[in-house]
Design a protein around this motif. Structure first.
Motif, PDB file in Angstrom:
ATOM      1  N   GLY A  77       0.814  -1.207   0.000  1.00  0.00           N
ATOM      2  CA  GLY A  77       0.000   0.000   0.000  1.00  0.00           C
ATOM      3  C   GLY A  77       0.850   1.261   0.000  1.00  0.00           C
ATOM      4  O   GLY A  77       0.535   2.239  -0.662  1.00  0.00           O
ATOM      5  N   LYS A  78       1.945   1.213   0.737  1.00  0.00           N
ATOM      6  CA  LYS A  78       2.813   2.388   0.843  1.00  0.00           C
ATOM      7  C   LYS A  78       3.501   2.704  -0.476  1.00  0.00           C
ATOM      8  O   LYS A  78       4.001   3.800  -0.682  1.00  0.00           O
ATOM      9  CB  LYS A  78       3.889   2.156   1.911  1.00  0.00           C
ATOM     10  CG  LYS A  78       3.365   2.368   3.308  1.00  0.00           C
ATOM     11  CD  LYS A  78       4.465   2.245   4.330  1.00  0.00           C
ATOM     12  CE  LYS A  78       3.866   2.324   5.728  1.00  0.00           C
ATOM     13  NZ  LYS A  78       4.850   2.105   6.779  1.00  0.00           N
ATOM     14  N   LYS A  79       3.563   1.721  -1.364  1.00  0.00           N
ATOM     15  CA  LYS A  79       4.173   1.977  -2.665  1.00  0.00           C
ATOM     16  C   LYS A  79       3.122   2.158  -3.755  1.00  0.00           C
ATOM     17  O   LYS A  79       3.468   2.349  -4.917  1.00  0.00           O
ATOM     18  CB  LYS A  79       5.098   0.810  -3.032  1.00  0.00           C
ATOM     19  CG  LYS A  79       6.373   0.833  -2.181  1.00  0.00           C
ATOM     20  CD  LYS A  79       7.556   0.223  -2.877  1.00  0.00           C
ATOM     21  CE  LYS A  79       7.329  -1.112  -3.316  1.00  0.00           C
ATOM     22  NZ  LYS A  79       7.238  -2.280  -2.976  1.00  0.00           N
ATOM     23  N   GLY A  80       1.858   2.082  -3.366  1.00  0.00           N
ATOM     24  CA  GLY A  80       0.788   2.214  -4.353  1.00  0.00           C
ATOM     25  C   GLY A  80       0.668   0.985  -5.236  1.00  0.00           C
ATOM     26  O   GLY A  80       0.156   1.054  -6.347  1.00  0.00           O
ATOM     27  N   PHE A 236      -1.143   8.337  -4.982  1.00  0.00           N
ATOM     28  CA  PHE A 236      -0.777   7.332  -5.991  1.00  0.00           C
ATOM     29  C   PHE A 236      -1.726   7.452  -7.179  1.00  0.00           C
ATOM     30  O   PHE A 236      -2.778   6.824  -7.197  1.00  0.00           O
ATOM     31  CB  PHE A 236      -0.877   5.926  -5.407  1.00  0.00           C
ATOM     32  CG  PHE A 236      -0.100   5.741  -4.144  1.00  0.00           C
ATOM     33  CD1 PHE A 236       1.285   5.708  -4.170  1.00  0.00           C
ATOM     34  CD2 PHE A 236      -0.753   5.593  -2.933  1.00  0.00           C
ATOM     35  CE1 PHE A 236       2.004   5.524  -3.006  1.00  0.00           C
ATOM     36  CE2 PHE A 236      -0.043   5.407  -1.767  1.00  0.00           C
ATOM     37  CZ  PHE A 236       1.337   5.384  -1.797  1.00  0.00           C
ATOM     38  N   PRO A 237      -1.391   8.240  -8.168  1.00  0.00           N
ATOM     39  CA  PRO A 237      -2.320   8.456  -9.289  1.00  0.00           C
ATOM     40  C   PRO A 237      -2.640   7.178 -10.056  1.00  0.00           C
ATOM     41  O   PRO A 237      -3.678   7.101 -10.718  1.00  0.00           O
ATOM     42  CB  PRO A 237      -1.571   9.455 -10.176  1.00  0.00           C
ATOM     43  CG  PRO A 237      -0.160   9.463  -9.709  1.00  0.00           C
ATOM     44  CD  PRO A 237      -0.156   9.007  -8.287  1.00  0.00           C
ATOM     45  N   LYS A 238      -1.766   6.167  -9.956  1.00  0.00           N
ATOM     46  CA  LYS A 238      -2.000   4.979 -10.789  1.00  0.00           C
ATOM     47  C   LYS A 238      -2.992   3.997 -10.178  1.00  0.00           C
ATOM     48  O   LYS A 238      -3.372   3.036 -10.830  1.00  0.00           O
ATOM     49  CB  LYS A 238      -0.681   4.243 -11.019  1.00  0.00           C
ATOM     50  CG  LYS A 238       0.182   4.894 -12.086  1.00  0.00           C
ATOM     51  CD  LYS A 238       1.442   4.077 -12.289  1.00  0.00           C
ATOM     52  CE  LYS A 238       2.411   4.801 -13.181  1.00  0.00           C
ATOM     53  NZ  LYS A 238       3.756   4.232 -13.052  1.00  0.00           N
ATOM     54  N   ILE A 239      -3.364   4.179  -8.925  1.00  0.00           N
ATOM     55  CA  ILE A 239      -4.223   3.155  -8.333  1.00  0.00           C
ATOM     56  C   ILE A 239      -5.650   3.276  -8.843  1.00  0.00           C
ATOM     57  O   ILE A 239      -6.100   4.329  -9.265  1.00  0.00           O
ATOM     58  CB  ILE A 239      -4.219   3.184  -6.783  1.00  0.00           C
ATOM     59  CG1 ILE A 239      -4.867   4.459  -6.255  1.00  0.00           C
ATOM     60  CG2 ILE A 239      -2.845   2.975  -6.215  1.00  0.00           C
ATOM     61  CD1 ILE A 239      -5.104   4.400  -4.777  1.00  0.00           C
TER      62      ILE A 239
ATOM     63  N   TRP B  86       6.417  -3.430 -11.107  1.00  0.00           N
ATOM     64  CA  TRP B  86       5.646  -2.638 -10.151  1.00  0.00           C
ATOM     65  C   TRP B  86       5.147  -1.368 -10.804  1.00  0.00           C
ATOM     66  O   TRP B  86       5.808  -0.806 -11.682  1.00  0.00           O
ATOM     67  CB  TRP B  86       6.520  -2.268  -8.946  1.00  0.00           C
ATOM     68  CG  TRP B  86       6.457  -3.262  -7.846  1.00  0.00           C
ATOM     69  CD1 TRP B  86       5.427  -4.111  -7.560  1.00  0.00           C
ATOM     70  CD2 TRP B  86       7.488  -3.530  -6.874  1.00  0.00           C
ATOM     71  NE1 TRP B  86       5.748  -4.877  -6.463  1.00  0.00           N
ATOM     72  CE2 TRP B  86       6.989  -4.537  -6.026  1.00  0.00           C
ATOM     73  CE3 TRP B  86       8.751  -3.002  -6.639  1.00  0.00           C
ATOM     74  CZ2 TRP B  86       7.729  -5.028  -4.955  1.00  0.00           C
ATOM     75  CZ3 TRP B  86       9.477  -3.488  -5.584  1.00  0.00           C
ATOM     76  CH2 TRP B  86       8.980  -4.499  -4.752  1.00  0.00           C
ATOM     77  N   ARG B  87       4.008  -0.883 -10.325  1.00  0.00           N
ATOM     78  CA  ARG B  87       3.490   0.371 -10.875  1.00  0.00           C
ATOM     79  C   ARG B  87       4.532   1.470 -10.783  1.00  0.00           C
ATOM     80  O   ARG B  87       4.614   2.355 -11.621  1.00  0.00           O
ATOM     81  CB  ARG B  87       2.254   0.802 -10.087  1.00  0.00           C
ATOM     82  CG  ARG B  87       1.029   0.009 -10.434  1.00  0.00           C
ATOM     83  CD  ARG B  87      -0.055   0.295  -9.431  1.00  0.00           C
ATOM     84  NE  ARG B  87      -1.287  -0.397  -9.768  1.00  0.00           N
ATOM     85  CZ  ARG B  87      -2.305  -0.507  -8.929  1.00  0.00           C
ATOM     86  NH1 ARG B  87      -2.229   0.022  -7.734  1.00  0.00           N
ATOM     87  NH2 ARG B  87      -3.388  -1.141  -9.294  1.00  0.00           N
TER      88      ARG B  87
END
Lengths: 286, 232
Positions: A77-80, A236-239, B86-87
């Motif tokens: 979660g912390k890395k998105g 995190f814009p990518k989530i 990874w993203r």
């Protein structure tokens, strides 16, 4: 020769078709896939197998469950790298929220941790009043204790208990860490006739095979509480925040809470999880 | 021992009843590892042949590196592919993590050095003057390479089998890059690990047996092709 060529071609077509299928799923995946990082226990008990089809049918989102420990789930979660978390490590979760990684955190359900041990109970923990007392007896008698040692929610709770009784178990010959999931750790503990901290659900599904006994059942200090956390999409814009929100809303909805309430009743005679949507941690006794 | 017997019985029951979930997992295993082997075959044999036939500085070092790669630990491959996909990683924009395609990529990385390494050994093992002989008969360069490959087909197919074996039996990378997602990226090895974790040892043993049978069938087919071609 011709036979062989035809045969090879057929095999290739079959494989390439799989290949294309795999990649086409991917393209289609972008918008509808939701990555749920969660603990091994929710997958191992089979709860998610009941919940997810209902959610997927209702919303059209597809959940990709990545079953890891709570610690690793929050690290993702912390890395998105995940869209929504279902975890059971309250202290770490509060820290996670405070650091601004999560948007919302909602109570989903609870059950209890117990201490699993050999029926002979060499440390005599049956006589102790609570979990901390039991831990003291185990350390005092030098009885074998098997720890997850993997930063999972269960491991975090175990460490908190050691801290509470002022014992540093690390380095003790009687204290061993597996670094494995709950089911495997429970098996190791049973095989070596040691004690271990486990969630009730995993214990129930394995106890008959392993010949282990539950101690500290119904100890209020051993509540095991699950929260669902939506990640902060501004960070995190990518989530897939729409999908993450949709799942979080679903799991606290009456429909999902009913499934949670009924889950395991048929097999174990009582529920494995108690639904808690809308309640506060205080009201369930923490 | 009871457990093993139960596992065997369960395995055959699952096979005979064509349990839909197990069938799907088995087919996915075959597809993912088959694709990885196919890709590994193309890349491995092409690069292996090129390296074996060409002479260039650092050739021995490169062969040593490839031979080391034959024992590439799958978890290391899994970690590497995960970090890349990874993203937040360099290839994150393709959105490929936790897909069968990512598993194919990881297994291909595992299979390529195995196939390339065996290809190099096979090509180098051909008699030195065979190549000159073919050339002197007026064959073009591509034709020469093709004939050398045909000559080495027995060990080359052995390489393909080893590559498939490496891909289909691997679990560390598959769990990390595939995520063991039900009905999507769950294959025989990852399902076996999961069922063991759940304490369903019987089912885990059954899945293990099905994996062995699958590996046996694929290898038997390849062996048949190999031995037939061998006799000629």
């Amino acid at each position: 020769m011709i036979n062989r060529a035809v045969f090879c071609m057929l095999i290739s077509v079959f494989i390439v078709q799989g290949f294309i299928q795999a990649s086409s799923v991917r393209v289609h995946a972008e918008t509808t896939d939701v990555i749920l990082a969660t603990t091994t226990s929710t997958q191992d008990t089979g709860l998610l197998d009941e919940l997810l089809p209902v959610f997927q049918k209702k919303t059209g989102f597809r959940i990709k469950t990545i079953a890891v420990g709570s610690g690793q789930a929050m690290a993702m979660g912390k890395k998105g790298e995940a869209d929504v978390l279902l975890v059971h490590s309250p202290e770490d979760e509060l820290k996670f929220m405070k650091e601004g990684y999560g948007k919302t955190r909602r109570l989903v359900m609870h059950n209890n941790f117990i201490i699993s041990g050999p029926p002979e109970d060499p440390a005599g923990i049956a006589k102790s009043a609570n979990a901390a007392g039991a831990f003291k007896r185990i350390a005092g008698s030098g009885s074998l204790f098997i720890s997850r040692g993997d930063n999972s929610g269960t491991h975090a709770r175990e460490k908190a208990l050691w801290k509470k009784c002022g014992i540093n178990p690390e380095g003790g010959k009687w204290y061993q860490q597996t670094g494995l999931g709950m089911g495997q750790t429970l098996s190791v503990a049973a095989e070596k006739k040691g004690y271990c901290l486990t969630d009730m659900a995993t214990f129930l599904s394995m106890k008959d095979r392993l010949g282990v006994k539950a101690f500290m059942e119904g100890d209020g200090s051993l509540l095991n509480i699950y929260h669902v956390i939506e990640l902060d999409s501004s960070r995190f814009p990518k989530i897939n925040s729409r999908g993450g929100k949709s799942f979080a809303d679903f799991i606290v909805s009456p429909a999902a809470q009913k499934i949670i309430n009924n889950f395991g009743r048929a097999r174990f005679g009582h529920p494995l999880y108690y639904p808690d949507a809308g309640k506060t941690e205080k009201s369930i006794g923490r | 021992m009871d457990l093993l017997a139960d596992g065997v019985i369960r395995a055959f029951r699952l096979i005979i009843n064509l349990d839909p979930e197990v069938a799907e997992i088995t087919l996915l295993s075959l597809r993912i590892s088959g694709s990885a082997t196919l890709l590994g075959l193309v890349i491995g044999i092409a690069s292996g042949t090129a390296i074996a036939l060409a002479s260039f500085p650092g050739k021995r070092l490169l062969i040593s590196v490839i031979n080391t790669g034959m024992g590439l630990p799958p978890v290391v491959v899994g970690l590497f592919v995960s970090v890349m996909l990874w993203r937040s990683g360099p290839l994150g924009f393709i959105g490929m993590l936790y897909t069968p395609a990512a598993m194919i990529a990881a297994q291909t990385i595992i299979a390529v050095p195995i196939i390339a390494g065996i290809t190099i050994a096979a090509m180098q093992n051909l008699p030195e003057n065979l190549r000159l002989q073919i050339l002197s008969l007026g064959a073009s360069r591509p034709r020469t390479v093709w004939m050398l490959m045909l000559e080495a087909r027995l060990p080359l197919l052995a390489g393909v089998m080893a590559g498939f074996g490496g891909a289909v039996s691997e679990v560390g990378a598959s769990i990390m890059v595939g995520g063991n997602i039900r009905g999507y990226s769950r294959v025989l090895t990852t399902a076996t690990v999961m069922e063991t974790g759940k304490g369903n040892f019987e089912l885990a043993i059954a899945l293990g047996i099905i994996l062995l049978i699958l590996a046996f069938i694929v290898t038997a087919v390849l062996t048949l092709v190999q031995q037939r071609g061998g006799r000629r």
